[in-house]
Write a protein that holds these residues in place. Structure first.
Motif, PDB file in Angstrom:
ATOM      1  N   GLY A   1      -0.666  -5.261  -9.874  1.00  0.00           N
ATOM      2  CA  GLY A   1      -0.116  -3.961  -9.500  1.00  0.00           C
ATOM      3  C   GLY A   1       0.966  -4.071  -8.446  1.00  0.00           C
ATOM      4  N   ASP A   2       0.741  -4.915  -7.453  1.00  0.00           N
ATOM      5  CA  ASP A   2       1.741  -5.098  -6.399  1.00  0.00           C
ATOM      6  C   ASP A   2       2.959  -5.829  -6.936  1.00  0.00           C
ATOM      7  N   LEU A   3       2.732  -6.824  -7.784  1.00  0.00           N
ATOM      8  CA  LEU A   3       3.865  -7.541  -8.384  1.00  0.00           C
ATOM      9  C   LEU A   3       4.769  -6.594  -9.156  1.00  0.00           C
ATOM     10  N   GLY A   4       4.186  -5.597  -9.778  1.00  0.00           N
ATOM     11  CA  GLY A   4       4.971  -4.657 -10.571  1.00  0.00           C
ATOM     12  C   GLY A   4       5.925  -3.814  -9.751  1.00  0.00           C
ATOM     13  N   MET A   5       5.751  -3.791  -8.422  1.00  0.00           N
ATOM     14  CA  MET A   5       6.650  -3.013  -7.569  1.00  0.00           C
ATOM     15  C   MET A   5       7.918  -3.775  -7.210  1.00  0.00           C
ATOM     16  N   VAL A   6       7.902  -5.112  -7.348  1.00  0.00           N
ATOM     17  CA  VAL A   6       9.049  -5.929  -6.938  1.00  0.00           C
ATOM     18  C   VAL A   6      10.094  -5.941  -8.043  1.00  0.00           C
ATOM     19  N   GLU A   7      11.299  -5.467  -7.715  1.00  0.00           N
ATOM     20  CA  GLU A   7      12.382  -5.373  -8.691  1.00  0.00           C
ATOM     21  C   GLU A   7      13.452  -6.437  -8.501  1.00  0.00           C
ATOM     22  N   GLY A   8      13.467  -7.100  -7.338  1.00  0.00           N
ATOM     23  CA  GLY A   8      14.500  -8.101  -7.106  1.00  0.00           C
ATOM     24  C   GLY A   8      14.248  -8.833  -5.804  1.00  0.00           C
ATOM     25  N   PHE A   9      15.071  -9.862  -5.540  1.00  0.00           N
ATOM     26  CA  PHE A   9      14.928 -10.630  -4.309  1.00  0.00           C
ATOM     27  C   PHE A   9      16.296 -10.992  -3.762  1.00  0.00           C
ATOM     28  N   SER A  10      16.305 -11.334  -2.486  1.00  0.00           N
ATOM     29  CA  SER A  10      17.519 -11.812  -1.835  1.00  0.00           C
ATOM     30  C   SER A  10      17.126 -12.838  -0.791  1.00  0.00           C
ATOM     31  N   ILE A  11      18.041 -13.748  -0.497  1.00  0.00           N
ATOM     32  CA  ILE A  11      17.822 -14.789   0.504  1.00  0.00           C
ATOM     33  C   ILE A  11      18.743 -14.508   1.688  1.00  0.00           C
ATOM     34  N   ASN A  12      18.186 -14.562   2.884  1.00  0.00           N
ATOM     35  CA  ASN A  12      18.929 -14.193   4.092  1.00  0.00           C
ATOM     36  C   ASN A  12      19.079 -15.377   5.046  1.00  0.00           C
TER      37      ASN A  12
ATOM     38  N   GLY B   1       0.825  -1.204   0.000  1.00  0.00           N
ATOM     39  CA  GLY B   1       0.000   0.000   0.000  1.00  0.00           C
ATOM     40  C   GLY B   1       0.855   1.247   0.000  1.00  0.00           C
ATOM     41  N   PHE B   2       1.894   1.244   0.848  1.00  0.00           N
ATOM     42  CA  PHE B   2       2.814   2.379   0.863  1.00  0.00           C
ATOM     43  C   PHE B   2       3.647   2.421  -0.407  1.00  0.00           C
ATOM     44  N   ALA B   3       4.210   1.267  -0.817  1.00  0.00           N
ATOM     45  CA  ALA B   3       5.098   1.236  -1.986  1.00  0.00           C
ATOM     46  C   ALA B   3       4.418   1.837  -3.205  1.00  0.00           C
ATOM     47  N   ARG B   4       3.160   1.497  -3.406  1.00  0.00           N
ATOM     48  CA  ARG B   4       2.456   2.010  -4.580  1.00  0.00           C
ATOM     49  C   ARG B   4       2.077   3.478  -4.410  1.00  0.00           C
ATOM     50  N   ALA B   5       1.672   3.867  -3.199  1.00  0.00           N
ATOM     51  CA  ALA B   5       1.287   5.265  -2.976  1.00  0.00           C
ATOM     52  C   ALA B   5       2.477   6.201  -3.143  1.00  0.00           C
ATOM     53  N   ALA B   6       3.669   5.727  -2.740  1.00  0.00           N
ATOM     54  CA  ALA B   6       4.872   6.568  -2.803  1.00  0.00           C
ATOM     55  C   ALA B   6       5.753   6.241  -4.000  1.00  0.00           C
ATOM     56  N   ASP B   7       5.345   5.240  -4.812  1.00  0.00           N
ATOM     57  CA  ASP B   7       6.113   4.795  -5.986  1.00  0.00           C
ATOM     58  C   ASP B   7       7.547   4.434  -5.603  1.00  0.00           C
ATOM     59  N   VAL B   8       7.665   3.492  -4.671  1.00  0.00           N
ATOM     60  CA  VAL B   8       8.976   3.041  -4.197  1.00  0.00           C
ATOM     61  C   VAL B   8       9.181   1.580  -4.595  1.00  0.00           C
ATOM     62  N   PRO B   9      10.237   1.264  -5.351  1.00  0.00           N
ATOM     63  CA  PRO B   9      10.490  -0.118  -5.760  1.00  0.00           C
ATOM     64  C   PRO B   9      10.853  -0.997  -4.572  1.00  0.00           C
ATOM     65  N   VAL B  10      10.598  -2.304  -4.719  1.00  0.00           N
ATOM     66  CA  VAL B  10      10.709  -3.239  -3.602  1.00  0.00           C
ATOM     67  C   VAL B  10      11.750  -4.311  -3.868  1.00  0.00           C
ATOM     68  N   LEU B  11      12.576  -4.584  -2.848  1.00  0.00           N
ATOM     69  CA  LEU B  11      13.441  -5.758  -2.795  1.00  0.00           C
ATOM     70  C   LEU B  11      12.799  -6.717  -1.808  1.00  0.00           C
ATOM     71  N   LEU B  12      12.480  -7.950  -2.242  1.00  0.00           N
ATOM     72  CA  LEU B  12      11.826  -8.926  -1.379  1.00  0.00           C
ATOM     73  C   LEU B  12      12.875  -9.867  -0.790  1.00  0.00           C
TER      74      LEU B  12
END
Length: 476
Positions: free
Chosen positions: A184-195, A150-161
């Motif tokens: 729409g939410d999927l479009g915010m995810v630009e990459g992933f990492s495993i921790n 909700g925040f990522a889309r409102a503020a147009d901030v890309p996401v690392l999952l």
């Protein structure tokens, strides 16, 4: 200015540490950077330089960024007071206490202050690194969301999952998250990492490739378990871990159900001569403890009842008969008095509860919360700390203060029993050494220096195992 958001495929995947590490890495690259978390839930709070409170993790991230903590870094903070209700802090100030089922109705009104704080912060720095809360896969909570997509889309901030491999099932975490998010939410995810990988990371090559193929997301690295995390302040009481060195002087702390600001204990755990023991439900207070600490709590009267239910009041009496010391901090201080009254029902049902009677003081809960960074001295040793509490405590034992704080008596002392509203005092090496000397232990740890070293090591850890350059380049 650009921003990047780190979200988790589940809770406790290590988002807070990754954001802290990225903030320090960006700072070391010469960028001015600030952390941001739209919504946090934690009873470990920090007092900001502008007189409010935010989550302890954001204060650590601010430190990693080389900045003073301000309320805009965590505009919504939820502080659980019971199993079903939480105190709601907005831009550093308490606005309400609501039940979990009622918070959904409040959330839509909180996006405006969240975006306002984000906008102010973004205007001051080169880069903002945002931390999500919980997981975006909790799509049942998506309506009115201010913490993740909700925040990522409102503020147009890309996401690392980020996914947590230590618990197992990380492939399902990542692929499952991809499956349940809308377009729409999927479009915010630009990459992933495993921790939190343990062992040879090459053993996960096939799993890493499979996640990338199934999701189409760009892999940013597999991050091994960071052992230095134990040197950094913890935030979540569900993950309470105090790494004691098993020294010769035992300090026991009661693990109250609603324990708060327990990072007060971290500097004590860092001391080689201290054996810090967390006494949990069903356990007796150790008979060989030199000191028993009653820590802060978000619900003094409820935790006082829990203390008695465990029989710890009987243990405390025996401890004092053996010549032991007792220290109450904040809510623990209130418990040590004769009564704790809450006539307005601020922390629960209105009423009063008999205290432990170890200090000749009484506490009355009031709606006004004291939030202040302070300096003071005890036995001539100066220190810095902070106060974050509701309630006023008065009584004859206040004439024997725990410390002098900015020209006034603070806390109370009666023989080997002491109470104080001060948090953070043990982080001062000289103060901690003086206090330990009073119980027969020698201090020697360099706590604050150790935190700085751990943050530098965390940044180096990410630079080694994560494509930090690519992660920072995702920001827009």
């Amino acid at each position: 200015m650009p921003a990047l958001m780190v979200q988790g495929a589940g809770s406790n995947v290590g988002k807070s540490l990754i954001v802290a590490g990225l903030c320090r890495a960006a700072r070391l690259r010469g960028l001015s950077v600030a952390p941001f978390k739209p919504q946090n839930m934690s009873n470990n709070a920090a007092v900001t330089v502008d007189g409010g409170e935010i989550g302890r993790a954001q204060a650590l991230q601010a430190r990693a960024s080389g900045r003073d903590p301000v309320v805009d870094m965590n505009p919504v903070l939820l502080k659980p007071e019971s199993e079903t209700g939480s105190q709601v802090i907005v831009q550093g100030r308490r606005v309400a206490t609501v039940r979990a089922r009622d918070y959904a109705a409040l959330k839509p009104r909180l996006m405006a202050p969240v975006l306002e704080s984000f906008g102010r912060l973004k205007a001051q720095v080169d880069l903002v690194i945002v931390e999500g809360a919980g997981s975006p896969a909790e799509v049942n909570l998506r309506a009115g969301d201010i913490a993740n997509m909700g925040f990522a889309r409102a503020a147009d901030v890309p996401v690392l999952l980020v996914g947590d491999i230590d618990r197992g099932g990380v492939i399902a975490q990542m692929v499952g998250t991809h499956a349940v998010l809308d377009a729409g939410d999927l479009g915010m995810v630009e990459g992933f990492s495993i921790n939190k990988f343990r062992g040879d990371v090459r053993l996960f090559d096939e799993g890493y490739r499979l996640i990338a193929e199934r999701t189409g997301w760009r892999g940013m690295g597999v991050i091994p378990w960071f052992a230095g995390a134990s040197r950094l302040p913890a935030e979540d009481a569900l993950d309470l871990r105090v790494a004691s060195r098993g020294g010769r002087v035992k300090i026991a702390c009661l693990t109250l159900p609603r324990i708060a600001n327990f990072d007060d204990l971290d500097p004590l755990a860092a001391e080689p001569e201290v054996d810090l023991v967390m006494v949990r439900a069903g356990e007796a207070i150790p008979g060989d403890a030199a000191v028993v600490i009653l820590p802060g709590t978000k619900s003094t009267r409820a935790d006082l009842a829990a203390l008695r239910a465990e029989g710890w009041d009987v243990d405390l009496a025996a401890h004092l008969r053996r010549g032991g010391h007792v220290l109450g901090i904040c809510g623990g201080y209130q418990m040590l008095g004769r009564t704790v009254a809450d006539p307005q029902g601020i922390e629960g049902a209105a009423g009063a509860t008999e205290g432990l009677g170890l200090l000749d003081v009484d506490t009355v809960m009031t709606a006004d919360k004291r939030l202040a960074r302070v300096t003071g001295a005890r036995d001539g040793v100066p220190f810095a700390g902070y106060e974050i509490h509701i309630g006023q405590t008065e009584g004859p034992d206040r004439a024997r203060p725990f410390a002098q704080v900015e020209g006034r008596n603070e806390g109370a002392v009666k023989g080997r029993v002491a109470g104080t509203y001060l948090h953070g005092m043990f982080a001062d090496d000289a103060f901690r050494a003086a206090w330990l000397a009073g119980i027969g232990a020698q201090g020697g740890a360099r706590y604050e220096a150790g935190v700085e070293e751990a943050l530098d090591q965390l940044a180096a850890h990410l630079e080694t195992h994560m494509d930090v350059e690519a992660v920072l380049s995702l920001a827009r």
